[in-house]
Enzyme design. Sequence first.
Site, short mmCIF file in Angstrom:
data_model
loop_
_atom_site.label_atom_id
_atom_site.label_comp_id
_atom_site.label_asym_id
_atom_site.label_seq_id
_atom_site.Cartn_x
_atom_site.Cartn_y
_atom_site.Cartn_z
N HIS A 107 -13.73 0.99 8.93
CA HIS A 107 -12.83 -0.05 8.41
C HIS A 107 -13.21 -0.43 6.98
CE1 HIS A 107 -10.06 -3.50 9.89
NE2 HIS A 107 -9.79 -3.19 8.64
N ILE A 108 -13.26 0.57 6.12
CA ILE A 108 -13.69 0.37 4.74
C ILE A 108 -12.55 0.54 3.74
CG2 ILE A 108 -16.08 1.04 5.19
CD1 ILE A 108 -15.28 3.79 3.84
N GLY A 162 -10.54 -1.38 2.27
CA GLY A 162 -10.63 -2.31 1.15
C GLY A 162 -12.05 -2.61 0.71
N ASP A 216 -9.53 4.87 10.01
CA ASP A 216 -10.38 3.81 9.44
C ASP A 216 -10.41 2.56 10.31
OD1 ASP A 216 -12.01 2.75 7.26
OD2 ASP A 216 -10.30 1.49 6.75
N GLU A 261 -13.68 -2.95 17.47
CA GLU A 261 -14.64 -2.62 16.42
C GLU A 261 -15.90 -3.46 16.58
OE1 GLU A 261 -12.73 -3.11 12.65
OE2 GLU A 261 -11.24 -1.55 13.02
N ASP A 263 10.57 2.77 7.03
CA ASP A 263 10.22 1.37 7.20
C ASP A 263 11.36 0.70 7.94
OD1 ASP A 263 8.10 -0.70 5.42
OD2 ASP A 263 9.73 -1.55 6.61
N ILE A 299 0.83 -1.20 0.00
CA ILE A 299 0.00 0.00 0.00
C ILE A 299 0.87 1.25 0.00
CG2 ILE A 299 -1.67 1.33 1.35
CD1 ILE A 299 -2.83 -1.37 2.28
#
Length: 398
Positions: free
Chosen positions: A281-282, A284, A253, A258, A170, A151
């Site tokens: 949590h959308i 994807g 998100d 949840e 990273d 991503i």
Amino acid sequence: MRALLLENLHPLATTLLRTDGIDVTSRTGALDEDELGAALAGVQVLGIRSKTQVTAEVLDQAPDLLAIGAFCIGTNQIDLTAAAERGIAVFNAPFSNTRSVVELALAEILSLTRRMTVLDKALHAGVWDKSADGAHEVRGRTLGIVGYGNIGTQLSVLAEALGMSVVFYDSAEKLALGNARRLTSLDELLEVADVVTLHVDGRSGNAGLFGPAQFAKMRPGSVFLNLSRGFVVDYAGLREHILSGHLAGAAVDVYPVEPKRRGDAFESELRELPNVILTPHIGGSTEEAQEAIGQFVATKLRDYLLHGATMLSPNLPPLALEATSGSHRLTHLHRNTPGVLAGINRVFAEHDVNIEAQMLGTRGDLGYVVTDVAAPLGPEVCTALRTMPQTIRLRTLS
């Protein structure tokens, strides 16, 4: 075989599994540990998304389970080690919804930088608040990406196309794409980024990665996004820095806790904050991504069940296998100790079994041997292999 699919998976997954003769039962929401354990009686295939927790205790109640499909990117909701120890393969979709997550991140970056949430709310309240105060172009601003995986790298390329300067951090060595620059520490990134976005994975070491100390180091007036995992961020700290005005906005998100089902109540300290976008949590959750995930994971499950293929499984040794052509296939998952392959082949030799093809893969403490033989195996051969001290799971596929 029987499959249980939870959490509103794309119908294509059901279609593909049923095409191969699997009896599929679908449920809309997640199940808690007790419910899941009871529901897995006599089930060989489990399909979930991110909310269903598959623990070692659940797996102890599912002796028939052969494979788990995580119809999402992450697998931290599954005890991968416990699954492997019980001979259960896990498959996920590490690439299929990448574009959808990236597009959501870009939309939120643009919305927050132009303060669209605040202006939208004012107009819905009947207030005309036309002003350039606090609104900026993204061109020329610096995007800081924490986590430069599938991503993060795609977001890097698209953000650069919008005219943003991109820096990333990273913990692993990653190749910078385009004109992006790799920084040596998170603190260095926070000093220069106008937008900070998290795209780290769900490993336990990332818990609490971002808290009050990190928010304090962000540039005044910058914005923050988390589309990765809820447990990596201290949201109380985020709330304080939004209310103080140190941060100009945020988009979230994912959350530490949840709701299980659509329509359930949602509680968070981030509700009602100015210039904060909250989504359920959308990342994807586009029709395109869910169809691609349904096809990818269902195909991986089918290839494992029918042919023994484990390529891209995060918990078993990876083997790319094609369908057998007239042969009889046997798969042997075992503890990776010296002499296992020789022991397997000794059993074949003692029972006059002719090997047509054989492949071995290892991953850490696990070994996985797939053998094609000319004739069906008798019960005495299977018993001898199954009772080897290193054997975890033996399957005959044809």
